[in-house]
Design a protein around this motif. Structure first.
Motif, PDB file in Angstrom:
ATOM      1  N   LYS A 178      52.692 -76.238  34.211  1.00 36.95           N
ATOM      2  CA  LYS A 178      52.951 -76.442  35.628  1.00 36.95           C
ATOM      3  C   LYS A 178      52.028 -75.574  36.470  1.00 36.95           C
ATOM      4  O   LYS A 178      51.403 -74.634  35.977  1.00 36.95           O
ATOM      5  N   PRO A 194      52.899 -70.616  40.876  1.00 36.29           N
ATOM      6  CA  PRO A 194      53.592 -70.608  42.171  1.00 36.29           C
ATOM      7  C   PRO A 194      52.690 -70.149  43.318  1.00 36.29           C
ATOM      8  O   PRO A 194      52.097 -69.065  43.260  1.00 36.29           O
ATOM      9  N   ILE A 227      55.859 -64.808  34.902  1.00 36.77           N
ATOM     10  CA  ILE A 227      55.630 -66.205  35.278  1.00 36.77           C
ATOM     11  C   ILE A 227      55.509 -67.089  34.037  1.00 36.77           C
ATOM     12  O   ILE A 227      54.782 -66.768  33.100  1.00 36.77           O
ATOM     13  N   ASP A 241      63.768 -67.518  41.502  1.00 35.24           N
ATOM     14  CA  ASP A 241      63.305 -67.939  42.826  1.00 35.24           C
ATOM     15  C   ASP A 241      63.916 -67.049  43.914  1.00 35.24           C
ATOM     16  O   ASP A 241      63.220 -66.595  44.828  1.00 35.24           O
ATOM     17  N   ASP A 268      56.550 -71.566  32.783  1.00 34.37           N
ATOM     18  CA  ASP A 268      57.089 -72.856  33.223  1.00 34.37           C
ATOM     19  C   ASP A 268      58.594 -72.767  33.443  1.00 34.37           C
ATOM     20  O   ASP A 268      59.144 -73.370  34.371  1.00 34.37           O
ATOM     21  N   TYR A 321      60.255 -70.063  34.325  1.00 38.10           N
ATOM     22  CA  TYR A 321      60.480 -69.279  35.554  1.00 38.10           C
ATOM     23  C   TYR A 321      60.570 -70.199  36.771  1.00 38.10           C
ATOM     24  O   TYR A 321      61.402 -70.012  37.660  1.00 38.10           O
ATOM     25  N   LEU A 322      59.707 -71.211  36.810  1.00 40.19           N
ATOM     26  CA  LEU A 322      59.655 -72.113  37.962  1.00 40.19           C
ATOM     27  C   LEU A 322      60.924 -72.941  38.119  1.00 40.19           C
ATOM     28  O   LEU A 322      61.204 -73.458  39.195  1.00 40.19           O
ATOM     29  N   ASP A 323      61.717 -73.062  37.053  1.00 44.81           N
ATOM     30  CA  ASP A 323      62.961 -73.837  37.100  1.00 44.81           C
ATOM     31  C   ASP A 323      64.191 -72.952  37.288  1.00 44.81           C
ATOM     32  O   ASP A 323      65.321 -73.459  37.292  1.00 44.81           O
ATOM     33  N   LYS A 380      51.543 -63.170  33.694  1.00 41.58           N
ATOM     34  CA  LYS A 380      51.501 -64.443  32.955  1.00 41.58           C
ATOM     35  C   LYS A 380      51.265 -64.116  31.488  1.00 41.58           C
ATOM     36  O   LYS A 380      50.249 -63.512  31.145  1.00 41.58           O
TER      37      LYS A 380
END
Length: 290
Positions: free
Chosen positions: A256, A259, A217, A228, A219, A221-223, A250
């Motif tokens: 951010k 998730p 995880i 996803d 920032d 990764y979230l994009d 992490k």
């Protein structure tokens, strides 16, 4: 389902709750979050899902308790299907919710089935050639794979990561593969042969070739659309079929929000200086379990 279930060609009982997108979930919350005097609210649905009294009281602190119980239910229950949700809404006498959301729910389910069908289709049509034995698409997909398919290469864990986090992946390889742990990690850019369909091969590896999945995880990764997809696909697998376990990791501070879909899983936190010395041992032990 009290609302024309027979008129729909969709088998809701066979579709996991993950098929419902954010729009439907937000509308469910609008119906169920407010405390009701004359109708059942989210607490009645939580009871139907099997949550205990103390768990339900704990959810009251959240701004969107309906969202939280849906995510936790689909994560922990093998019965978390769209059909079961509709059945429970009927049982708590919220047929009004089903009536208003039936169209969007059916649309989400059809999109899920279409996406699943596309993932299962081969990218190329096999050539008509009776002289050469055919190699199936899922055979010979990794470096050390058996092209005949008799001995597919297996791994202890699939590593879900963003390319910008590749340095930590290298450290993970050093700590878990090149030490006495002797674990075998599936790192896509290293182990998968080029020229294959990314989505179908990824699904094959996560579902059938790897015992666990480590999600790195960050920032970035979230994009990542790929991360996803991999995370949601692993969560959608039936635990009763293969007991798939996700381990979120992490490794650096984030700006951010973490998730929410992974919030209920025990985190392996490399950023906590007081537990750093235990980090690799805990992770190795988790990946070594049968």
């Amino acid at each position: 389902m009290a609302v024309s279930r027979c008129s729909s060609a969709v088998d809701f009982d066979s579709i996991p709750l993950t098929a419902l997108n954010g729009t439907v979930r937000k509308k469910l919350a609008l119906y169920l979050n407010p405390k009701q005097v004359s109708a059942a609210d989210w607490t009645a649905l939580a009871e139907a899902m099997g949550f205990e009294y103390l768990e339900i009281k704990n959810y009251e602190q959240y701004q969107n308790p309906t969202k939280m119980i849906l995510e936790n239910w689909e994560r922990t229950s093998t019965k978390a299907t769209v059909g079961k949700l509709l059945e429970m809404l009927t049982a708590v006498e919220r047929v009004d919710v089903i009536s208003d959301l039936q169209g969007p729910i059916e649309e989400d389910c059809k999109k899920y089935l279409k996406k699943k069908q596309l993932q299962e289709q081969p990218v190329q049509v096999p050539e008509v050639d009776s002289c050469v034995p055919k190699t199936l698409e899922m055979n010979g997909i990794t470096i050390n794979d058996d092209p005949s398919g008799h001995m597919p290469e297996l791994f202890d864990a699939f590593i879900c990561y963003c390319h910008r986090d590749i340095d930590f992946v290298h450290e993970m390889i050093r700590q878990l593969e090149q030490t006495e742990c002797k674990l075998k990690l599936c790192v896509f850019d290293r182990d998968v042969l080029p020229g294959t369909c990314v989505w179908s091969i990824t699904s094959e590896l996560i579902e059938k070739r790897c015992k666990r999945m480590v999600v790195i995880i960050s920032d970035d990764y979230l994009d990542s659309d790929a991360c996803d997809f991999q995370t949601k696909f692993a969560l959608s697998l039936c635990p009763g079929a293969r007991s798939k376990r996700l381990i979120p990791v992490k490794y650096k501070p984030m700006k951010k929000q973490f998730p929410s879909i992974l919030r209920f899983l025990t985190l392996c936190d490399y950023t906590n200086p007081s537990t750093t010395s235990w980090f690799w041992g805990r992770l190795a032990k988790a990946l070594s379990l049968p």
